[in-house]
Design a protein around this motif. Structure first.
Motif, PDB file in Angstrom:
ATOM      1  N   TYR B 149      88.329 149.204  22.850  1.00 39.81           N
ATOM      2  CA  TYR B 149      88.376 147.772  23.115  1.00 39.81           C
ATOM      3  C   TYR B 149      87.538 147.441  24.339  1.00 39.81           C
ATOM      4  CZ  TYR B 149      92.307 148.352  19.963  1.00 39.81           C
ATOM      5  OH  TYR B 149      93.072 148.686  18.879  1.00 39.81           O
ATOM      6  N   THR B 150      86.961 146.242  24.324  1.00 40.87           N
ATOM      7  CA  THR B 150      86.213 145.765  25.470  1.00 40.87           C
ATOM      8  C   THR B 150      86.377 144.251  25.563  1.00 40.87           C
ATOM      9  OG1 THR B 150      84.070 145.916  26.612  1.00 40.87           O
ATOM     10  CG2 THR B 150      84.005 145.573  24.227  1.00 40.87           C
ATOM     11  N   GLY B 151      85.709 143.643  26.526  1.00 38.49           N
ATOM     12  CA  GLY B 151      85.799 142.201  26.711  1.00 38.49           C
ATOM     13  C   GLY B 151      84.515 141.518  26.297  1.00 38.49           C
ATOM     14  N   ALA B 152      84.589 140.204  26.075  1.00 35.87           N
ATOM     15  CA  ALA B 152      83.401 139.427  25.710  1.00 35.87           C
ATOM     16  C   ALA B 152      83.595 137.985  26.121  1.00 35.87           C
ATOM     17  CB  ALA B 152      83.133 139.510  24.207  1.00 35.87           C
ATOM     18  N   ASN B 153      82.480 137.326  26.343  1.00 35.89           N
ATOM     19  CA  ASN B 153      82.478 135.874  26.486  1.00 35.89           C
ATOM     20  C   ASN B 153      81.624 135.318  25.355  1.00 35.89           C
ATOM     21  OD1 ASN B 153      82.322 133.200  27.199  1.00 35.89           O
ATOM     22  ND2 ASN B 153      81.752 133.570  29.332  1.00 35.89           N
ATOM     23  N   ASP B 154      82.286 134.742  24.359  1.00 33.11           N
ATOM     24  CA  ASP B 154      81.580 134.154  23.206  1.00 33.11           C
ATOM     25  C   ASP B 154      81.061 132.776  23.631  1.00 33.11           C
ATOM     26  OD1 ASP B 154      80.616 133.290  20.785  1.00 33.11           O
ATOM     27  OD2 ASP B 154      82.595 132.963  19.900  1.00 33.11           O
ATOM     28  N   LEU B 155      80.174 132.822  24.625  1.00 34.77           N
ATOM     29  CA  LEU B 155      79.624 131.590  25.205  1.00 34.77           C
ATOM     30  C   LEU B 155      78.941 130.772  24.106  1.00 34.77           C
ATOM     31  CD1 LEU B 155      78.125 131.683  28.714  1.00 34.77           C
ATOM     32  CD2 LEU B 155      77.247 130.073  27.006  1.00 34.77           C
ATOM     33  N   SER B 156      79.352 129.507  23.966  1.00 35.53           N
ATOM     34  CA  SER B 156      78.984 128.719  22.790  1.00 35.53           C
ATOM     35  C   SER B 156      78.278 127.441  23.196  1.00 35.53           C
ATOM     36  CB  SER B 156      80.248 128.364  21.996  1.00 35.53           C
ATOM     37  OG  SER B 156      80.923 129.544  21.612  1.00 35.53           O
ATOM     38  N   VAL B 157      77.163 127.182  22.534  1.00 36.56           N
ATOM     39  CA  VAL B 157      76.406 125.952  22.776  1.00 36.56           C
ATOM     40  C   VAL B 157      76.946 124.901  21.800  1.00 36.56           C
ATOM     41  CG1 VAL B 157      74.088 124.940  22.701  1.00 36.56           C
ATOM     42  CG2 VAL B 157      74.424 127.264  23.601  1.00 36.56           C
ATOM     43  N   ARG B 158      77.928 124.112  22.269  1.00 35.43           N
ATOM     44  CA  ARG B 158      78.676 123.245  21.333  1.00 35.43           C
ATOM     45  C   ARG B 158      77.774 122.257  20.607  1.00 35.43           C
ATOM     46  NH1 ARG B 158      82.946 126.520  20.997  1.00 35.43           N
ATOM     47  NH2 ARG B 158      84.159 126.632  22.925  1.00 35.43           N
ATOM     48  N   ALA B 159      76.741 121.728  21.272  1.00 39.50           N
ATOM     49  CA  ALA B 159      75.886 120.731  20.607  1.00 39.50           C
ATOM     50  C   ALA B 159      75.245 121.342  19.362  1.00 39.50           C
ATOM     51  CB  ALA B 159      74.824 120.210  21.561  1.00 39.50           C
ATOM     52  N   TRP B 160      74.751 122.556  19.484  1.00 37.88           N
ATOM     53  CA  TRP B 160      74.107 123.216  18.341  1.00 37.88           C
ATOM     54  C   TRP B 160      75.136 123.789  17.376  1.00 37.88           C
ATOM     55  CZ3 TRP B 160      68.629 124.478  17.551  1.00 37.88           C
ATOM     56  CH2 TRP B 160      67.794 123.739  18.389  1.00 37.88           C
ATOM     57  N   GLN B 161      76.320 124.168  17.873  1.00 35.72           N
ATOM     58  CA  GLN B 161      77.385 124.664  16.990  1.00 35.72           C
ATOM     59  C   GLN B 161      77.787 123.599  15.976  1.00 35.72           C
ATOM     60  OE1 GLN B 161      80.835 126.200  19.068  1.00 35.72           O
ATOM     61  NE2 GLN B 161      82.074 126.244  17.202  1.00 35.72           N
ATOM     62  N   HIS B 162      77.717 122.327  16.425  1.00 40.84           N
ATOM     63  CA  HIS B 162      78.188 121.239  15.564  1.00 40.84           C
ATOM     64  C   HIS B 162      77.054 120.385  14.992  1.00 40.84           C
ATOM     65  CE1 HIS B 162      82.180 122.509  16.447  1.00 40.84           C
ATOM     66  NE2 HIS B 162      82.013 122.345  17.747  1.00 40.84           N
ATOM     67  N   HIS B 163      75.831 120.958  14.973  1.00 42.54           N
ATOM     68  CA  HIS B 163      74.752 120.282  14.232  1.00 42.54           C
ATOM     69  C   HIS B 163      75.140 120.092  12.772  1.00 42.54           C
ATOM     70  CE1 HIS B 163      70.914 121.057  16.909  1.00 42.54           C
ATOM     71  NE2 HIS B 163      71.688 120.097  17.372  1.00 42.54           N
ATOM     72  N   THR B 164      75.854 121.106  12.227  1.00 43.28           N
ATOM     73  CA  THR B 164      76.357 121.026  10.849  1.00 43.28           C
ATOM     74  C   THR B 164      77.732 121.689  10.845  1.00 43.28           C
ATOM     75  OG1 THR B 164      75.653 123.188   9.976  1.00 43.28           O
ATOM     76  CG2 THR B 164      73.956 121.456  10.083  1.00 43.28           C
ATOM     77  N   GLY B 165      78.309 121.851   9.667  1.00 47.77           N
ATOM     78  CA  GLY B 165      79.617 122.492   9.569  1.00 47.77           C
ATOM     79  C   GLY B 165      79.593 123.992   9.803  1.00 47.77           C
ATOM     80  N   GLN B 166      78.418 124.617   9.722  1.00 47.87           N
ATOM     81  CA  GLN B 166      78.304 126.064   9.944  1.00 47.87           C
ATOM     82  C   GLN B 166      77.898 126.299  11.394  1.00 47.87           C
ATOM     83  OE1 GLN B 166      79.289 128.294   7.408  1.00 47.87           O
ATOM     84  NE2 GLN B 166      79.976 126.304   6.663  1.00 47.87           N
TER      85      GLN B 166
END
Lengths: 283, 283
Positions: B149-166
C-alpha cells in the motif's frame, strides 16, 4: 502507403504493401516502426502501389496494426447525425475515455466473452495513429502529426459500461477491440473528404456512416488530448461511432454466440470478427 | 518492509528500508522489482526495522514509488460517509476510470498547471499496488495478490473533469498525481483495520478519513477489475477519496499558485505537493 503488422511465429513483424506482396520491414510491428525516426522512410523505400484491395492476407494472419500503443484514447458521441437523432445539442468538448493496450485484438480474430459480460454491442470507428510527439499541439501541428488512419470496432459490453456513470469496465474487456486491418498514410487517405464507415452483423448493414460527419475530427481530437497529456508515435485515438449501435436499436439488439461483425472503412479495409460467448461461471 | 524508488543521476533505483538507511537494490524501481519473481525475496534479505518515520529521504529525492505501471485504475465515490453526506445510496459497483503512467509524479515534487486548467482540487487516497498476475480473481486471490500500500493525491482539474460526463481529461494532466512516498507490505499494514487518511492545504486539515470506511476495499476492487482486464505486478489502483474535497466545500475552494498540499496516510507517510500555476497562454 499501406502498413500492416503480420503475425510470424510467436511474434510479429511490420510490413509494407509492395505491389501484390507484403514486404517485411526490420521492425517488430507498426508501432515500433513509428517510434523509429527513420521507420517511415525505410518503409517508403520499398513500398509500391498495390491492387485496390491491397496484398492478400499472409498465412500467419494480421495482428492489431499497432499492438502496444502507450496510450489509447477514445471519443464517444462524435457523429453529428447520431447526436441530432438522439435529440442532443452538438457538444462543446469531446467525450473521452481510455482503453488499455490489452483490449486490442487482430482484424480477423474471434472475440470471446463470458456470458456474464452482458449486452455486447458493435461500434464501427475510424482510428487515428499518432506519428510525432504532440504536446499542446495546435490543429495544424496535430494534423501534421498524424501517421495514418485505420479501422476499429469499439466492441462494448453495455451491461458493464453502465454499472456506473464512468464507462471504463464495458470498454476494457481484454482482447475485444479489433484494430486494423492496415494503416494508410495521410497522403493516400483523408477522412475529411468523407469515407464510408459501415458495420454489418451477419451480413446485414447496421451502421452506415461518413467520416465527414465527425463533430471533432482527427486534428481536433489530437489537439484537445495533447493539451493535458503528451501523445507519442504509435498512440491511437478512436474517433467514435455513427448511428446504428445495437443498444439504440428498437428493440435493442446485442451480439450472440456465432454472430459475425464486419466493420468496413473505405480506403482501409474490413475487420471481420466472429463472436464467441462462453457459458462458464463467474468467479 | 518499506520500499522506495530513489532518484539517482538521470534514473532511479529501488531501495528497501534497512534501519536508518535505504539499502539500494538491483532494480531500477519498485515496479521493476515487483515484476522480478525474486524481487521481494531479494529485498527481504536486506530489510531491517526502521525508526517509525522510516529512513531519511535521500539527497536525490524520491520518484513515484511505482513510476511506470502498465495500468492505473482509479475509483470514485468510495467512502461511505462521503456518499451518505451527499445523500446518495451506497453503490452496487465501483465507479472506475484510468490514468496514464505520465500522470505520476514524486511525493515531494511541485505540480505545475497552466492557468487554463481550471479549478484544481485535492483528493487524498490510499493506493494499492499489485504483486501477482490477477485474472478473474476471487476476493481471497486478490487479497493474496496485493504487493503493498502507498499514498496518492488524485489531484483533479475539475473544469476539464466536467467538460463532459466522462472524467478522463481532468484526471489525466501529465505529472499531477503524486504517488508514494513508500510502499509498505501487507504484513506491516492492513487498511481494513482503519488507517487515518488526511489532507492539509497550507497546514489546514481539509480531509480526514479512515480507510476502514471504504465501500469497495482493496481486494474487492482488484477482484472486480480483474474480471474484465488482467492485472500485473506493479499495476496501481487508487481507491478513492473521503469527504472534504474543495469542489464540495461551501463555498467551493480550489488550489492556487503557491499553495502546499500534504496528504498523510497512517503507516505510510506524507506526500507534500507545492502547487505552481503558470499564466502562459493556451495554444
Amino acid at each position: 502507403m499501406r502498413l500492416a503488422t503480420l503475425r510470424s511465429g510467436d511474434g510479429t513483424v511490420a510490413a509494407v504493401a509492395a505491389g501484390a506482396e507484403w514486404a517485411v520491414l526490420p521492425h517488430s510491428d507498426v508501432g515500433d516502426l513509428l517510434r523509429d525516426p527513420d521507420g517511415l522512410r525505410t518503409a517508403r523505400a520499398v513500398a509500391a502501389p498495390s491492387p485496390a484491395e491491397g496484398p492478400a492476407t499472409p498465412a500467419g494472419g494480421l495482428a492489431p496494426v499497432v499492438p502496444r500503443p502507450s496510450k489509447i484514447v477514445c471519443c464517444g458521441h462524435n457523429y453529428a447525425g447520431h447526436i441530432r437523432e438522439m435529440g442532443r445539442d452538438l457538444p462543446e468538448h469531446p467525450t473521452l475515455f481510455t482503453k488499455f493496450a490489452d483490449t486490442l485484438t487482430g482484424p480477423a480474430d474471434t472475440v470471446t466473452l463470458p456470458a456474464w459480460a452482458g449486452r455486447p454491442d458493435w461500434e464501427a470507428e475510424l482510428a487515428v495513429v499518432v506519428g510525432t510527439p504532440l504536446h499542446r499541439a495546435t490543429r495544424d501541428e496535430a494534423l501534421a502529426g498524424v501517421a495514418g488512419y485505420t479501422g476499429a470496432n469499439d466492441l462494448s459490453v453495455r451491461a458493464w459500461q453502465h454499472h456506473t456513470g464512468q464507462w471504463l469496465p464495458g470498454k476494457a474487456f481484454d482482447a475485444t477491440t479489433p484494430l486494423g486491418p492496415v494503416l494508410v498514410t495521410p497522403d493516400e487517405l483523408d477522412p475529411a473528404t468523407g469515407l464510408a464507415l459501415t458495420c454489418r452483423v451477419n451480413g446485414e448493414v447496421v451502421q452506415s456512416g461518413d467520416t465527414a460527419d465527425l463533430v471533432f475530427d482527427a486534428p481536433a481530437l489530437l489537439a484537445y488530448i495533447s493539451a493535458f497529456t503528451r501523445l507519442s508515435p504509435g498512440d491511437v485515438v478512436l474517433t467514435g461511432t455513427p448511428a446504428g449501435v445495437g443498444a439504440a436499436t428498437s428493440p435493442p439488439r446485442f451480439l450472440a454466440d456465432g454472430d459475425v461483425v464486419e466493420v468496413s472503412l473505405q480506403g482501409v479495409g474490413v475487420l471481420t470478427t466472429p463472436i464467441r460467448i462462453e457459458f462458464e461461471e463467474c468467479a
